[in-house]
Design a protein around this motif. Structure first.
Motif, PDB file in Angstrom:
ATOM      1  N   LEU A   7       6.147 -31.851  11.602  1.00 32.25           N
ATOM      2  CA  LEU A   7       7.592 -31.963  12.495  1.00 32.25           C
ATOM      3  C   LEU A   7       6.715 -33.196  13.300  1.00 32.25           C
ATOM      4  CD1 LEU A   7       9.474 -28.346  13.062  1.00 32.25           C
ATOM      5  CD2 LEU A   7       9.940 -30.354  11.695  1.00 32.25           C
ATOM      6  N   ASN A   8       6.070 -32.677  13.823  1.00 34.16           N
ATOM      7  CA  ASN A   8       5.357 -34.000  14.835  1.00 34.16           C
ATOM      8  C   ASN A   8       5.050 -34.922  14.207  1.00 34.16           C
ATOM      9  OD1 ASN A   8       4.668 -32.195  17.706  1.00 34.16           O
ATOM     10  ND2 ASN A   8       3.043 -30.450  16.035  1.00 34.16           N
ATOM     11  N   GLN A  11       3.511 -23.618   9.661  1.00 35.44           N
ATOM     12  CA  GLN A  11       3.407 -24.303   8.498  1.00 35.44           C
ATOM     13  C   GLN A  11       3.879 -24.997   8.491  1.00 35.44           C
ATOM     14  OE1 GLN A  11       4.112 -21.387   8.109  1.00 35.44           O
ATOM     15  NE2 GLN A  11       6.119 -21.457   7.046  1.00 35.44           N
ATOM     16  N   SER A  12       5.008 -25.785   9.664  1.00 35.23           N
ATOM     17  CA  SER A  12       5.880 -26.656   9.693  1.00 35.23           C
ATOM     18  C   SER A  12       5.421 -27.703  10.819  1.00 35.23           C
ATOM     19  CB  SER A  12       7.370 -26.401   9.693  1.00 35.23           C
ATOM     20  OG  SER A  12       7.754 -25.808   8.033  1.00 35.23           O
ATOM     21  N   ILE A  13       4.631 -26.861  11.840  1.00 37.56           N
ATOM     22  CA  ILE A  13       5.114 -27.551  12.628  1.00 37.56           C
ATOM     23  C   ILE A  13       4.384 -28.503  12.878  1.00 37.56           C
ATOM     24  CG2 ILE A  13       3.751 -27.731  15.121  1.00 37.56           C
ATOM     25  CD1 ILE A  13       3.975 -24.714  15.655  1.00 37.56           C
ATOM     26  N   ASP A  41      11.449 -28.257   5.362  1.00 37.78           N
ATOM     27  CA  ASP A  41      10.357 -27.116   4.871  1.00 37.78           C
ATOM     28  C   ASP A  41      11.705 -25.567   4.521  1.00 37.78           C
ATOM     29  OD1 ASP A  41       8.485 -28.251   5.151  1.00 37.78           O
ATOM     30  OD2 ASP A  41       7.084 -27.329   5.967  1.00 37.78           O
ATOM     31  N   GLN A  61       7.597 -19.597  18.494  1.00 39.21           N
ATOM     32  CA  GLN A  61       7.657 -18.801  19.618  1.00 39.21           C
ATOM     33  C   GLN A  61       7.110 -17.601  20.707  1.00 39.21           C
ATOM     34  OE1 GLN A  61      10.261 -16.387  17.274  1.00 39.21           O
ATOM     35  NE2 GLN A  61       9.929 -14.130  17.981  1.00 39.21           N
ATOM     36  N   PHE A  98       8.050 -10.036  13.985  1.00 40.42           N
ATOM     37  CA  PHE A  98       9.420 -10.761  14.161  1.00 40.42           C
ATOM     38  C   PHE A  98       8.908 -11.846  15.094  1.00 40.42           C
ATOM     39  CE2 PHE A  98       7.733  -8.379  17.739  1.00 40.42           C
ATOM     40  CZ  PHE A  98       7.097  -7.284  17.726  1.00 40.42           C
ATOM     41  N   ASP A  99       7.946 -13.033  15.299  1.00 36.83           N
ATOM     42  CA  ASP A  99       7.269 -14.145  15.678  1.00 36.83           C
ATOM     43  C   ASP A  99       8.430 -14.664  14.401  1.00 36.83           C
ATOM     44  OD1 ASP A  99       6.570 -16.132  16.073  1.00 36.83           O
ATOM     45  OD2 ASP A  99       4.480 -15.768  16.045  1.00 36.83           O
ATOM     46  N   LEU A 100       8.688 -15.759  14.706  1.00 37.20           N
ATOM     47  CA  LEU A 100       9.762 -16.063  13.164  1.00 37.20           C
ATOM     48  C   LEU A 100       8.842 -17.149  12.825  1.00 37.20           C
ATOM     49  CD1 LEU A 100      13.496 -14.920  13.400  1.00 37.20           C
ATOM     50  CD2 LEU A 100      11.854 -13.862  12.920  1.00 37.20           C
ATOM     51  N   THR A 101       8.039 -18.068  14.047  1.00 32.44           N
ATOM     52  CA  THR A 101       7.601 -19.383  14.008  1.00 32.44           C
ATOM     53  C   THR A 101       6.915 -19.141  12.661  1.00 32.44           C
ATOM     54  OG1 THR A 101       6.974 -18.779  16.405  1.00 32.44           O
ATOM     55  CG2 THR A 101       6.186 -21.047  14.821  1.00 32.44           C
ATOM     56  N   ALA A 102       7.729 -20.329  11.692  1.00 33.10           N
ATOM     57  CA  ALA A 102       7.202 -21.293  10.727  1.00 33.10           C
ATOM     58  C   ALA A 102       6.290 -22.208  11.270  1.00 33.10           C
ATOM     59  CB  ALA A 102       7.961 -22.191   9.393  1.00 33.10           C
ATOM     60  N   TRP A 127       7.614 -36.660  13.671  1.00 32.87           N
ATOM     61  CA  TRP A 127       9.226 -37.079  13.322  1.00 32.87           C
ATOM     62  C   TRP A 127       8.848 -38.247  14.741  1.00 32.87           C
ATOM     63  CZ3 TRP A 127      13.130 -33.119  12.164  1.00 32.87           C
ATOM     64  CH2 TRP A 127      13.485 -32.167  10.648  1.00 32.87           C
ATOM     65  N   ARG A 128      10.237 -38.922  14.132  1.00 33.75           N
ATOM     66  CA  ARG A 128      10.306 -39.781  15.606  1.00 33.75           C
ATOM     67  C   ARG A 128      11.840 -39.163  16.354  1.00 33.75           C
ATOM     68  NH1 ARG A 128       9.288 -46.537  15.107  1.00 33.75           N
ATOM     69  NH2 ARG A 128       9.940 -45.568  17.043  1.00 33.75           N
ATOM     70  N   PHE A 129      11.526 -38.930  17.614  1.00 34.28           N
ATOM     71  CA  PHE A 129      12.918 -38.686  18.715  1.00 34.28           C
ATOM     72  C   PHE A 129      13.553 -39.631  19.403  1.00 34.28           C
ATOM     73  CE2 PHE A 129      10.880 -35.095  17.536  1.00 34.28           C
ATOM     74  CZ  PHE A 129      11.892 -34.274  16.457  1.00 34.28           C
ATOM     75  N   SER A 148      19.729 -36.949  17.585  1.00 33.07           N
ATOM     76  CA  SER A 148      17.773 -37.729  17.188  1.00 33.07           C
ATOM     77  C   SER A 148      17.958 -36.527  16.471  1.00 33.07           C
ATOM     78  CB  SER A 148      17.195 -38.039  18.629  1.00 33.07           C
ATOM     79  OG  SER A 148      15.669 -38.256  18.160  1.00 33.07           O
ATOM     80  N   GLN A 201      10.825 -19.251  10.988  1.00 29.31           N
ATOM     81  CA  GLN A 201      11.743 -18.749   9.107  1.00 29.31           C
ATOM     82  C   GLN A 201      11.994 -17.484   8.697  1.00 29.31           C
ATOM     83  OE1 GLN A 201       7.450 -18.506   7.589  1.00 29.31           O
ATOM     84  NE2 GLN A 201       6.794 -17.360   9.210  1.00 29.31           N
ATOM     85  N   PRO A 223      10.494 -24.237  14.515  1.00 34.89           N
ATOM     86  CA  PRO A 223      10.576 -24.283  13.529  1.00 34.89           C
ATOM     87  C   PRO A 223      10.019 -23.072  13.060  1.00 34.89           C
ATOM     88  CG  PRO A 223       8.637 -24.832  13.199  1.00 34.89           C
ATOM     89  CD  PRO A 223       8.836 -25.020  14.655  1.00 34.89           C
TER      90      PRO A 223
END
Lengths: 257, 257
Positions: free
Chosen positions: B251-252, B246-248, A162, A187, B240-244, B254-256, A151, A239, A237
């Motif tokens: 992504l929310n 701006q993409s969250i 992105d 994270q 070293f927090d790699l979280t993007a 999306w349908r899984f 999925s 980066q 996600p």
């Protein structure tokens, strides 16, 4: 010519690991699959690349699947570079890495060969996902991951990601019926409290083994650690622009005499 | 007891590299220095750690400086972990890594052992800086770096760094008089266009050498690449927090299924 998406598969536990065999099995149901994976385990390799020694690649047949497979002497990042630049005859539509035997959630992402492969693909502009199961056993059961992997991969193929981002997906070590679904997360802030186990070898020389305990310092319910602890598949996600933009203004007030 | 700051010094080119000898020389003018560095070059190791083999450490004397020195069989990240958790008798006030022989600007940061050491210290909550000179030669001239290194290190000791961040400092390969000053920057968007040089060994087996050309895709004047190309020392705060983040939201949606 095939209209199926071309999917590059790699990992860091080595090409014969049960985790990658499961991932290949799922990917062959949605695309044409080429595997380029390390010939031996590379865990803890971080984002290593091979610049001062040679790389060997061999075409191999490991099971009866439809995929084409190459075993490579390099790191996970090397495998992606070699796959994209040398072995594949067209640009892959997706790169997937894993399923790692063990968690790559929170701070583990920076030590992860699995994620370094996904990041390497991302740097090349290829949509990429790293998958990991929170079970370090070689005989871990990956069955519960399969429908989620399919999925998530199909969503990435349909929607793209992105620019500058890839997905870090971790599965809780639970039976399929006990997994509650997917959570998009950030994270968690965590670290390892390492201890070094000091020993003396038969020749009287000291040596150390690295051991450690994972410590989650972040109790946010929007984190990957929370999701995993509460029965969800975590999707973060990530980066590879590491700039801490929020610190730039403050640093500009410093005087460099 | 000394009131000087305690400074942990490491690198990825190995403990005898001219770059780290220069860094040690500068650090002994501002603090008590303990060196824990790899016994051999580790370039391209990324954020590797040694989990499946043993680590050896030896106390060594390399020059007549005031520092205490340990040579370690591990990676740069291992050296930091060993230094902080095992060898130092108190927590360091600063960790510095380098001076790397070669650039760690822009995307190079993700492959960099020099920066992995700084990041490892950052994860431990220790203010940390990686220094690199844009000259790959072993006989590179590090003299022009010295006053800048001292100034940046003293600023970090005085002001600290934001939690979760470390500094990535790169020096242009210029004479001291030609360096225009320091710029606080963001990481440029760049990548490597790799080519694999395919050869055949005397036994008839194919092998590859990784080669590549660095390509800067980002012409922003606020980037490290711009600063270096225009005669400035680049300072990039990295996290070293790699979280993007701006993409969250996307992504929310999306349908899984």
């Amino acid at each position: 010519m095939s209209k199926k998406p071309l999917i590059l598969v790699t990992n860091d536990d080595g090409i014969t690991a049960p985790g990658i065999r499961t991932l290949i099995e799922v990917m062959t149901t949605i695309g044409d699959v080429v595997v380029v994976a390390p010939d031996s385990p590379q865990s803890g390799m971080g984002h290593a690349i091979t610049i001062n020694s040679t790389l060997h690649v061999e075409k191999v047949i490991i099971d009866k699947g439809l995929q084409e497979e190459y075993s490579c002497s390099g790191t996970p990042a090397d495998c992606v570079k070699l796959g994209v630049k040398q072995l594949l005859d067209r640009r892959p539509d997706l790169c997937v890495s894993g399923i790692n035997h063990g968690s790559n959630s929170s701070i583990n992402v920076i030590y992860s060969g699995t994620m370094s492969a996904a990041i390497e693909a991302g740097v090349e502009g290829i949509p990429a996902i790293g998958f990991s199961l929170c079970d370090y056993n070689w005989s871990a059961n990956f069955d519960a991951c399969k429908t989620y992997i399919k999925s998530i991969a199909k969503n990435v193929l349909d929607h793209g990601l992105d620019s500058g981002t890839v997905l870090n997906v971790n599965f809780p070590n639970l039976d399929k019926n006990d997994i509650k679904g997917i959570k998009i997360c950030r994270q968690a802030k965590a670290n390892w409290e390492e201890e070094f186990d000091k020993r003396t070898n038969p020749q009287g020389r000291d040596y150390y083994w690295l051991t450690g305990k994972f410590v989650n310092l972040d109790h946010g319910e929007d984190t990957d650690e929370w999701a995993l602890a509460n029965g969800y598949v975590s999707v973060v996600p990530i980066q590879f622009d590491l700039t801490a933009h929020q610190s730039i203004q403050q640093l500009n007030t410093w005087r460099f005499d």
